[in-house]
Design an enzyme around this catalytic site. Structure first.
Site, PDB file in Angstrom:
ATOM      1  N   ASN A 199      15.273  14.954 -14.133  1.00 23.53           N
ATOM      2  CA  ASN A 199      14.351  14.410 -14.313  1.00 23.53           C
ATOM      3  C   ASN A 199      14.536  12.921 -14.802  1.00 23.53           C
ATOM      4  OD1 ASN A 199      12.736  16.562 -13.376  1.00 23.53           O
ATOM      5  ND2 ASN A 199      12.952  17.628 -15.280  1.00 23.53           N
TER       6      ASN A 199
ATOM      7  N   LYS B 119      -0.266  -6.284 -38.711  1.00 24.89           N
ATOM      8  CA  LYS B 119       1.158  -6.314 -38.817  1.00 24.89           C
ATOM      9  C   LYS B 119       1.712  -4.991 -38.108  1.00 24.89           C
ATOM     10  CE  LYS B 119       1.371  -6.969 -43.199  1.00 24.89           C
ATOM     11  NZ  LYS B 119       1.554  -6.833 -44.662  1.00 24.89           N
TER      12      LYS B 119
ATOM     13  N   SER C 147      15.466  20.559 -16.753  1.00 23.03           N
ATOM     14  CA  SER C 147      14.638  21.691 -16.925  1.00 23.03           C
ATOM     15  C   SER C 147      15.076  22.947 -17.863  1.00 23.03           C
ATOM     16  CB  SER C 147      14.115  22.150 -15.719  1.00 23.03           C
ATOM     17  OG  SER C 147      13.401  23.295 -15.773  1.00 23.03           O
TER      18      SER C 147
ATOM     19  N   LYS D 108      17.085  20.909 -11.720  1.00 22.25           N
ATOM     20  CA  LYS D 108      16.171  19.418 -11.969  1.00 22.25           C
ATOM     21  C   LYS D 108      17.322  18.388 -12.541  1.00 22.25           C
ATOM     22  CE  LYS D 108      11.813  19.639 -12.063  1.00 22.25           C
ATOM     23  NZ  LYS D 108      11.251  18.440 -11.449  1.00 22.25           N
TER      24      LYS D 108
ATOM     25  N   GLU E 220      10.006   7.846 -17.244  1.00 25.94           N
ATOM     26  CA  GLU E 220       8.562   8.170 -17.378  1.00 25.94           C
ATOM     27  C   GLU E 220       7.795   7.890 -18.608  1.00 25.94           C
ATOM     28  OE1 GLU E 220       8.328  12.394 -14.896  1.00 25.94           O
ATOM     29  OE2 GLU E 220      10.046  12.206 -16.256  1.00 25.94           O
TER      30      GLU E 220
ATOM     31  N   HIS F 269       0.777  -1.077  -0.082  1.00 24.11           N
ATOM     32  CA  HIS F 269      -0.044  -0.002   0.030  1.00 24.11           C
ATOM     33  C   HIS F 269       0.770   1.245   0.012  1.00 24.11           C
ATOM     34  CE1 HIS F 269      -3.387  -2.704   1.115  1.00 24.11           C
ATOM     35  NE2 HIS F 269      -2.187  -3.339   1.886  1.00 24.11           N
TER      36      HIS F 269
HETATM   37  N1  ARG Z   1      -0.807  -7.000 -47.725  1.00 20.98           N
HETATM   38  C1  ARG Z   1      -1.930  -7.983 -47.302  1.00 20.98           C
HETATM   39  C2  ARG Z   1      -1.627  -8.217 -46.056  1.00 20.98           C
HETATM   40  O1  ARG Z   1      -0.652  -7.786 -45.373  1.00 20.98           O
HETATM   41  C3  ARG Z   1      -1.534  -9.360 -47.818  1.00 20.98           C
HETATM   42  C4  ARG Z   1      -2.583 -10.354 -48.207  1.00 20.98           C
HETATM   43  C5  ARG Z   1      -3.413  -9.841 -49.177  1.00 20.98           C
HETATM   44  N2  ARG Z   1      -4.470 -10.876 -49.601  1.00 20.98           N
HETATM   45  C6  ARG Z   1      -5.476 -10.483 -49.906  1.00 20.98           C
HETATM   46  N3  ARG Z   1      -6.227 -11.534 -50.384  1.00 20.98           N
HETATM   47  N4  ARG Z   1      -5.777  -9.095 -50.458  1.00 20.98           N
HETATM   48  O2  ARG Z   1      -2.250  -8.708 -44.910  1.00 20.98           O
END
Ligand code: ARG
Length: 513
Positions: A299, A339, A291, A297, A304, A170
């Site tokens: 920091n 991705k 600062s 300072k 952070e 705590h």
């Molecule tokens: N650029 C697409 C991705 O990163 C690749 C796959 C695309 N496939 C499709 N059927 N349009 O997912």
């Protein structure tokens, strides 16, 4: 013949690699909107190697001839020279790295040979192949970064076994501990992070290639051979699962998120402890900001930001989970967005691990201030109560009450427990109306309190995993061994993969003319 030359011209002019059904090229704003070229720059090396393995398999299965294979492989080898900037500049022409690479190969090898590279393959199995290859490398990189941090923590822990400090629950003084004990707690969390990643690696390291768009192919491919050539442990069998699941990516991101939370909590501790109020540690100058206006300072800005970026990672994790949440089975373009998110998470966590390692190696541990805080603290109270149980055999609850009353008295008189005189102790215990017989309790308590300086109190702590100095030594040694073992395991796995990829390269070289 005429048809072939029309196709040839078309491919090089504009993004017509795939657009046989659709008229003309994609609207430029739409192309910019749906292109994954930016994030795909990190997939290019994997797309090339994956395409090489696929093409070799096509040749072995009699789907392309030796000359066609040689042309494709030569083009793919020369694609290794494409820089990230060059690839990005192809953004105006292609949707993604797969289209760009195929166009490049067709440009170099001709449509007759290059146009065969995409036989029995789809971008759907191709993109998840690339991703799995990248993620397995990323796992290895993160594991190394974690182990570097673990080793830095262990080195500091070794020096700090007797660096006594209060421990907090705590955010109030709880029990006496040591700085090494604190550092070792994070060593254990981080080693679990490595274990989690290692187990995730097994699920990542499977090849989806040969699943085509979703339902497999009528051409005689050999999926296991491609998996073998690329150093995968097997294949993702079901072609729907192989092309459309991303649980491996979610798992990877979740593992990274947990690591980031560990880092964030450490960062929070260190921000607090480097404040003037605590003054337990000091960051090295090259890791601190100052600062523009307040000359005094220092920091802890990197820490952070680490705390803040943990929130970013949490948000990104929610985003990537959200993308998968309600997708119908089979590939949908939504998956492309995952991705970018996964790569961002990786970058943040990887960089944070490197920074935290620097922080840990560079901090000054202010033992005197820590000890001072421990000496002034009532965090010794539980040790006193337990000693009373040991020496007098009384119920713990009774000891808890007696020591609680003593702490209340000391606190209201602004004294530490060790400052209390016999008279103080008698006054503190007065409400308990002790009989003559128990009056010697005051003497016992007095002697316990006098013996209870923070360090000897730590030495009395005997349970496994406690901050007792000999426990610390044992745990440090044990974790050093484990860190080495993990490293050896990861290195062996990585060597095997590198060996497999080097053999693939040799195979490729043999086919080059
Ligand atoms: N650029 C697409 C991705 O990163 C690749 C796959 C695309 N496939 C499709 N059927 N349009 O997912």
């Amino acid at each position: 013949m005429l048809l072939v030359s029309i196709i040839k011209i078309g491919i090089f002019k504009i993004n017509l690699v795939y657009r046989s059904r659709l008229k003309g090229s994609l609207d430029e704003h739409v192309l910019a909107y749906l292109s994954s070229m930016d994030e795909d720059t990190s997939l290019l090396p994997y797309d090339i190697v994956g395409s090489e393995a696929h093409s070799i398999m096509l040749y072995e299965q009699g789907l392309i001839n030796k000359d066609e294979l040689a042309r494709i492989l030569e083009a793919l080898e020369s694609a290794k020279g494409i820089s990230a900037d060059e690839l990005r500049s192809m953004k105006e022409r292609y949707e993604d790295v797969h289209e760009a690479l195929e166009a490049y190969v067709i440009g170099k090898a001709g449509i007759d040979a290059g146009g065969k590279m995409h036989t029995a393959r789809s971008r759907n199995d191709q993109v998840t192949l690339d991703l799995r290859m990248k993620v397995r490398d990323d796992i290895t990189a993160i594991e190394h970064a974690i182990l570097e941090l673990v080793d830095a923590l262990l080195a500091r822990a070794k020096e700090c076994i007797d660096a006594v400090m209060p421990m907090y629950t705590h955010l109030q003084h709880a029990q006496i501990g040591s700085f090494s004990h604190y550092l070792l707690a994070y060593v254990d969390m981080l080693l679990r992070d490595v274990e989690r990643l290692e187990s995730c690696y097994a699920r990542v390291n499977l090849s989806p290639l040969g699943s085509s768009a979703i339902g497999g192919t009528s051409l005689p491919v050999n999926r296991d051979r491609v998996a073998n050539l690329l150093g995968f442990n097997g294949i993702v069998e079901n072609s729907i699962d192989a092309t459309s699941s991303r649980d491996f990516l979610l798992e990877f991101c979740s593992c990274l998120c947990i690591t980031m939370l560990d880092l964030s909590r450490m960062a929070e501790d260190m921000v607090l402890w480097s404040s003037s109020e605590f003054n337990y540690i000091e960051l090295s100058d090259e890791l601190a900001s100052t600062s523009s206006v307040m000359p005094q300072k220092k920091n802890p800005c990197p820490l952070e930001l680490m705390r803040a970026r943990a929130s970013t990672v949490l948000g990104l994790l929610a985003s990537i989970m959200g993308i998968v949440r309600s997708l119908p089975s089979g590939y949908s373009r939504d998956l492309q967005e995952s991705k970018r998110i996964a790569f961002d998470i990786f970058k943040i966590v990887y960089e944070s691990l490197l920074i935290m390692r620097q922080v840990v190696s560079g901090i000054t541990v202010k033992r005197k201030d820590m000890l001072n805080a421990a000496e002034k603290s009532y965090a010794i109270a539980l040790d006193v109560a337990e000693e009373l149980v040991k020496r007098r055999g009384i119920a713990f609850r009774v000891a808890h009450r007696l020591v609680g009353a003593i702490v209340a008295y000391a606190n209201s008189h602004s004294k530490t427990l060790r400052d209390l005189s016999m008279d103080d102790l008698r006054a503190a215990l007065d409400p308990f109306r002790m009989d003559e017989d128990s009056m010697d309790m005051v003497e016992v308590i007095s002697s316990i309190v006098k013996d209870s300086d923070p360090l000897s109190s730590l030495r009395r702590r005997s349970s496994k995993g406690s901050p007792n100095p000999s426990e610390q030594e044992r745990m440090i040694h044990d974790r050093e061994v484990r860190s080495k073992e993990y490293r050896a395991e990861i290195d062996a796995r990585q060597k095997e993969l590198e060996h497999t990829l080097a053999s693939l390269q040799e195979t490729v070289n043999r086919f080059l003319r």
